[in-house]
Design a protein around this motif. Structure first.
Motif, PDB file in Angstrom:
ATOM      1  N   ILE A  29      18.591  -7.412  25.156  1.00 40.00           N
ATOM      2  CA  ILE A  29      17.366  -7.008  26.314  1.00 40.00           C
ATOM      3  C   ILE A  29      16.538  -6.109  25.239  1.00 40.00           C
ATOM      4  O   ILE A  29      16.135  -5.482  24.275  1.00 40.00           O
ATOM      5  CB  ILE A  29      17.729  -6.336  27.009  1.00 40.00           C
ATOM      6  N   PRO A  30      14.768  -6.511  25.829  1.00 42.23           N
ATOM      7  CA  PRO A  30      13.837  -5.299  24.863  1.00 42.23           C
ATOM      8  C   PRO A  30      14.785  -3.921  25.001  1.00 42.23           C
ATOM      9  O   PRO A  30      14.271  -3.882  25.895  1.00 42.23           O
ATOM     10  CB  PRO A  30      12.583  -5.622  25.696  1.00 42.23           C
ATOM     11  N   GLY A  31      14.137  -3.589  23.763  1.00 40.62           N
ATOM     12  CA  GLY A  31      14.358  -2.106  23.626  1.00 40.62           C
ATOM     13  C   GLY A  31      13.952  -1.665  22.299  1.00 40.62           C
ATOM     14  O   GLY A  31      13.967  -2.475  21.539  1.00 40.62           O
ATOM     15  N   SER A  75       9.370  -7.937  24.838  1.00 41.78           N
ATOM     16  CA  SER A  75       9.009  -6.729  24.700  1.00 41.78           C
ATOM     17  C   SER A  75       8.071  -5.271  24.042  1.00 41.78           C
ATOM     18  O   SER A  75       8.223  -4.333  24.902  1.00 41.78           O
ATOM     19  CB  SER A  75      10.156  -7.001  22.833  1.00 41.78           C
ATOM     20  N   VAL A  76       7.043  -6.490  23.653  1.00 35.97           N
ATOM     21  CA  VAL A  76       5.687  -5.438  24.360  1.00 35.97           C
ATOM     22  C   VAL A  76       5.854  -5.107  25.304  1.00 35.97           C
ATOM     23  O   VAL A  76       5.146  -3.554  25.418  1.00 35.97           O
ATOM     24  CB  VAL A  76       4.685  -6.739  23.477  1.00 35.97           C
ATOM     25  N   MET A  77       6.247  -5.780  26.868  1.00 34.94           N
ATOM     26  CA  MET A  77       5.756  -5.621  28.335  1.00 34.94           C
ATOM     27  C   MET A  77       6.673  -4.291  28.496  1.00 34.94           C
ATOM     28  O   MET A  77       6.402  -3.639  28.642  1.00 34.94           O
ATOM     29  CB  MET A  77       5.555  -6.334  29.022  1.00 34.94           C
ATOM     30  N   ALA A  78       7.731  -4.507  27.355  1.00 36.97           N
ATOM     31  CA  ALA A  78       8.986  -3.683  27.531  1.00 36.97           C
ATOM     32  C   ALA A  78       8.642  -2.253  26.890  1.00 36.97           C
ATOM     33  O   ALA A  78       8.804  -1.006  28.391  1.00 36.97           O
ATOM     34  CB  ALA A  78       9.882  -3.801  27.407  1.00 36.97           C
ATOM     35  N   GLN A  79       7.445  -1.703  26.331  1.00 36.15           N
ATOM     36  CA  GLN A  79       7.422  -1.285  25.762  1.00 36.15           C
ATOM     37  C   GLN A  79       5.899  -0.302  26.329  1.00 36.15           C
ATOM     38  O   GLN A  79       5.681   1.168  25.963  1.00 36.15           O
ATOM     39  CB  GLN A  79       6.794  -1.499  24.025  1.00 36.15           C
ATOM     40  N   PHE A 122      14.907   4.428  26.205  1.00 32.98           N
ATOM     41  CA  PHE A 122      14.173   3.815  25.965  1.00 32.98           C
ATOM     42  C   PHE A 122      13.614   2.319  25.694  1.00 32.98           C
ATOM     43  O   PHE A 122      14.072   1.743  24.287  1.00 32.98           O
ATOM     44  CB  PHE A 122      13.673   4.198  24.476  1.00 32.98           C
ATOM     45  N   SER A 123      14.736   1.378  26.964  1.00 30.41           N
ATOM     46  CA  SER A 123      14.760   0.030  27.306  1.00 30.41           C
ATOM     47  C   SER A 123      14.590  -0.062  28.394  1.00 30.41           C
ATOM     48  O   SER A 123      14.372   0.742  29.940  1.00 30.41           O
ATOM     49  CB  SER A 123      16.060  -0.501  26.499  1.00 30.41           C
ATOM     50  N   LYS A 124      14.334  -1.532  29.118  1.00 29.06           N
ATOM     51  CA  LYS A 124      14.528  -1.635  30.898  1.00 29.06           C
ATOM     52  C   LYS A 124      15.579  -1.482  31.401  1.00 29.06           C
ATOM     53  O   LYS A 124      15.339  -2.026  32.605  1.00 29.06           O
ATOM     54  CB  LYS A 124      14.143  -3.306  30.049  1.00 29.06           C
ATOM     55  N   TYR A 125      17.042  -1.162  30.312  1.00 27.40           N
ATOM     56  CA  TYR A 125      17.772  -0.901  31.425  1.00 27.40           C
ATOM     57  C   TYR A 125      18.137   0.965  31.944  1.00 27.40           C
ATOM     58  O   TYR A 125      18.784   1.812  31.948  1.00 27.40           O
ATOM     59  CB  TYR A 125      19.262  -0.706  30.828  1.00 27.40           C
ATOM     60  N   ARG A 126      16.399   1.330  31.507  1.00 28.09           N
ATOM     61  CA  ARG A 126      16.501   3.395  31.583  1.00 28.09           C
ATOM     62  C   ARG A 126      16.997   3.085  32.804  1.00 28.09           C
ATOM     63  O   ARG A 126      17.593   4.472  32.561  1.00 28.09           O
ATOM     64  CB  ARG A 126      15.013   3.340  31.451  1.00 28.09           C
ATOM     65  N   VAL A 181      13.249   6.736  16.513  1.00 24.52           N
ATOM     66  CA  VAL A 181      13.812   5.919  18.410  1.00 24.52           C
ATOM     67  C   VAL A 181      12.462   4.981  17.386  1.00 24.52           C
ATOM     68  O   VAL A 181      11.476   6.317  17.564  1.00 24.52           O
ATOM     69  CB  VAL A 181      13.752   6.509  19.641  1.00 24.52           C
ATOM     70  N   GLY A 182      12.040   3.861  17.369  1.00 23.22           N
ATOM     71  CA  GLY A 182      10.816   3.740  17.098  1.00 23.22           C
ATOM     72  C   GLY A 182      10.314   2.901  18.352  1.00 23.22           C
ATOM     73  O   GLY A 182      10.856   2.565  19.493  1.00 23.22           O
ATOM     74  N   LYS A 183       8.621   3.923  18.468  1.00 32.00           N
ATOM     75  CA  LYS A 183       8.372   3.129  19.988  1.00 32.00           C
ATOM     76  C   LYS A 183       7.396   2.236  20.466  1.00 32.00           C
ATOM     77  O   LYS A 183       6.681   1.872  21.249  1.00 32.00           O
ATOM     78  CB  LYS A 183       7.511   4.968  20.600  1.00 32.00           C
ATOM     79  N   ASN A 184       7.544   1.580  19.115  1.00 32.39           N
ATOM     80  CA  ASN A 184       6.847  -0.023  19.758  1.00 32.39           C
ATOM     81  C   ASN A 184       6.984  -1.227  18.194  1.00 32.39           C
ATOM     82  O   ASN A 184       7.744  -0.380  17.896  1.00 32.39           O
ATOM     83  CB  ASN A 184       4.596   0.115  19.054  1.00 32.39           C
ATOM     84  N   ASN A 185       7.219  -2.296  18.069  1.00 34.40           N
ATOM     85  CA  ASN A 185       7.334  -2.920  17.675  1.00 34.40           C
ATOM     86  C   ASN A 185       7.360  -2.738  15.704  1.00 34.40           C
ATOM     87  O   ASN A 185       7.658  -3.425  15.143  1.00 34.40           O
ATOM     88  CB  ASN A 185       6.832  -4.995  18.094  1.00 34.40           C
TER      89      ASN A 185
END
Length: 568
Positions: A488-490, A406-410, A515-519, A461-465
């Motif tokens: 999925i991370p997002g 999730s951090v990598m996706a962010q 705002f996810s890996k599915y962008r 929308v949160g942009k990091n954890n």
């Protein structure tokens, strides 16, 4: 297209119309190779961006907000010394080349007027920005220092005499007369883009291909086509953003040779607006990759380490299934102790666990029969004990992998300003050591990004954890609605309403997907649930929650929809 001489010619005209006689209010250097001048002209402030980025070199007016370093670079300080308060006298292009002179008038330390020239050379990896004293032609400073060891033709160092890049023996298409142009075109054995580039200055590949395309449409009316093309460029520009299946282009007018059935076309009012649209996301990704390289490598290493750990633990769990076999072998060795020879590597004994079928048991020749039996009992006990904890360890490792992914996706979705918060998160989680810094003024806590739905409802929308945790567990009301892509991370997305409309839910779902890996995917599954049905397990990593009673929506995210919600 590339930022070629044709586009440079047109952007110089646009900048001149907007900035002529303007006064420099502020100077910023947000990134190593990019300068922003705040110029007051025509009763409003304009942000002039000069970029010597190897991949995105350009000049333009921009609406993008830049974060500046706490300590300005030396080049920015030099620019402030000479240009703050100065008046912009002229903007000139060198022939049809990608070199532009911004001439400013300012008063020196004695109060006398002098001209200072800011030079932008927009030449790919050789791009640079220089500050010159016009009276003696000497370089005051440069954004990139180039010595003789790097370039034997010229040095770009403070105090050196400025030498312009070498010129080619080609015609300037804006100033050449009709006879010269016709002679050059007529002598070309093949009339294509490459041939035109060899004869005329400042034609990028896309512009040259478009001109060749139009000339070949009417081979008997070459000069008429030539004049129409340049008249359209200078008098009827139509800044255009074209997207094909494989590539994207920005052009000052619509280039017909790029059109296909799949081409998507967007038009803009000014060339600067077009450049913001084309370069912004690309430049952001590039900066994130450059500035976040340390974070990316650290997280990648942690992911690799945890995958190795998970593989070992799963093997231990698989081996534990053989624990009973080790106990049985120990029992057989104990029962038939007098039949077990010393110094042998194996023995065959009747296995009374399987109807006395012969069983070959491996031995350690250095151990006695009793010690070999005890060795099997010890392995049995070790595996039995491992089973008790290895399941929990496997789950912990999987949870850590989920968090790191999730951090990598962010990081992949982050803007440069988000990287600092992500770094602080990794420091807090113990993945990166904290840097000792001088005590500074406490900075404001980063806030989630705010969007507005079509009906006016606020969407956060949160942009990091860290933001995700605060947003979901503290900021949101229990009656608000929470959205997240499925499995999925997002980002965590909060709709600040207890009764959102279906349209608002769909818009929020598109944000969660974007705002996810599915962008870049279609039909993305997004879960919707009221905040009261969400909880965070004790000891869970930042951003991790569990929920129930969800409804799943399938949406296709797009940059255009996201930008529209930001505008509204």
């Amino acid at each position: 297209m590339s930022f070629d001489g044709i586009f440079t010619h047109l952007i110089v005209k646009e900048l001149t119309d907007q900035l002529q006689n303007g006064r420099v209010q502020k100077i910023q250097q947000p990134y190593e190779h990019e300068i922003v001048l705040i110029i007051r002209a025509n009763r409003q402030n304009h942000k002039l961006l000069l970029s010597a980025n190897p991949n995105y070199a350009r000049i333009q007016l921009t609406q993008v907000q830049y974060d500046n370093p706490s300590t300005p670079p030396n080049f920015a300080l030099m620019l402030r010394k000479y240009l703050e308060g100065a008046h912009l006298q002229s903007i000139e292009q060198v022939k049809n080349d990608r070199i532009v002179y911004f001439t400013f008038s300012h008063r020196d330390e004695l109060g006398d007027l002098e001209n200072i020239v800011l030079v932008a050379e927009l030449m790919g990896r050789h791009s640079t920005i220089l500050l010159l004293n016009q009276s003696n032609g000497k370089i005051l400073d440069a954004v990139k220092h180039i010595g003789l060891s790097q370039n034997t033709y010229r040095t770009l160092l403070p105090g050196a005499k400025y030498i312009a890049p070498p010129q080619q023996e080609v015609l300037d298409p804006f100033t050449a007369d009709n006879t010269q142009i016709f002679d050059r075109i007529s002598t070309l054995p093949v009339l294509d883009g490459k041939a035109l580039q060899s004869q005329f200055q400042g034609l990028g590949r896309d512009t040259a291909n478009e001109l060749a395309f139009r000339l070949n449409e009417k081979p008997n009316e070459k000069m008429t086509v030539w004049k129409e093309f340049f008249t359209e460029l200078t008098q009827n520009i139509q800044p255009t953003y074209l997207k094909t299946e494989k590539k994207e282009f920005f052009t000052p007018i619509f280039y017909r040779h790029l059109e296909t059935q799949q081409t998507k076309v967007n038009s803009y009012t000014t060339l600067s607006e077009l450049l913001d649209a084309y370069y912004w996301d690309k430049a952001e990704r590039d900066r994130v990759k450059e500035q976040g390289n340390v974070l990316i490598k650290r997280v990648e290493n942690e992911i690799k380490r945890n995958k190795t750990k998970l593989k070992k633990r799963e093997k231990t769990l698989a081996d534990s299934k053989n624990a009973e076999e080790f106990r049985q072998k120990g029992e057989l060795l104990t029962t038939f102790m007098n039949q077990v020879p010393r110094g042998q590597s194996e023995v065959e004994l009747p296995n009374y666990y399987k109807e006395n079928q012969p069983l070959i048991i491996s031995l350690d020749p250095a151990l006695s029969p009793s010690q070999n039996a005890q060795r099997y009992f010890q392995r049995y006990q070790k595996l039995r004990n491992a089973v008790k904890v290895v399941g929990q360890q496997i789950q912990e490792t999987k949870d850590e992998l989920t968090y790191l992914e999730s951090v990598m996706a962010q990081i992949e979705l982050a803007s440069p300003k988000d990287l600092k918060i992500i770094r602080e998160e990794l420091v807090a989680q113990g993945y990166i050591k904290a840097q000792k810094k001088k005590r500074k003024k406490q900075e404001k806590r980063s806030q989630p990004e705010h969007f507005t739905a079509s009906d006016g409802t606020s969407i956060l929308v949160g942009k990091n954890n860290l933001q995700n945790d605060r947003l979901t567990m503290k900021t949101a009301k229990k009656t608000d609605y929470w959205l997240h892509v499925q499995n999925i991370p997002g980002s965590h997305v909060i709709v600040q309403s207890s009764e959102p409309t279906e349209e608002t839910i769909e818009e929020a779902a598109k944000l969660a997907a974007y705002f996810s890996k599915y962008r870049f995917s279609s039909s993305v599954p997004v879960d919707l649930v009221q905040v009261k049905h969400i909880r965070k397990p004790n000891g869970a990593k930042p951003g991790f929650v569990i929920y129930e009673n969800q409804t799943t929506y399938f949406v296709t995210p797009s940059k255009q929809d996201t930008e529209q919600l930001q505008k509204t």
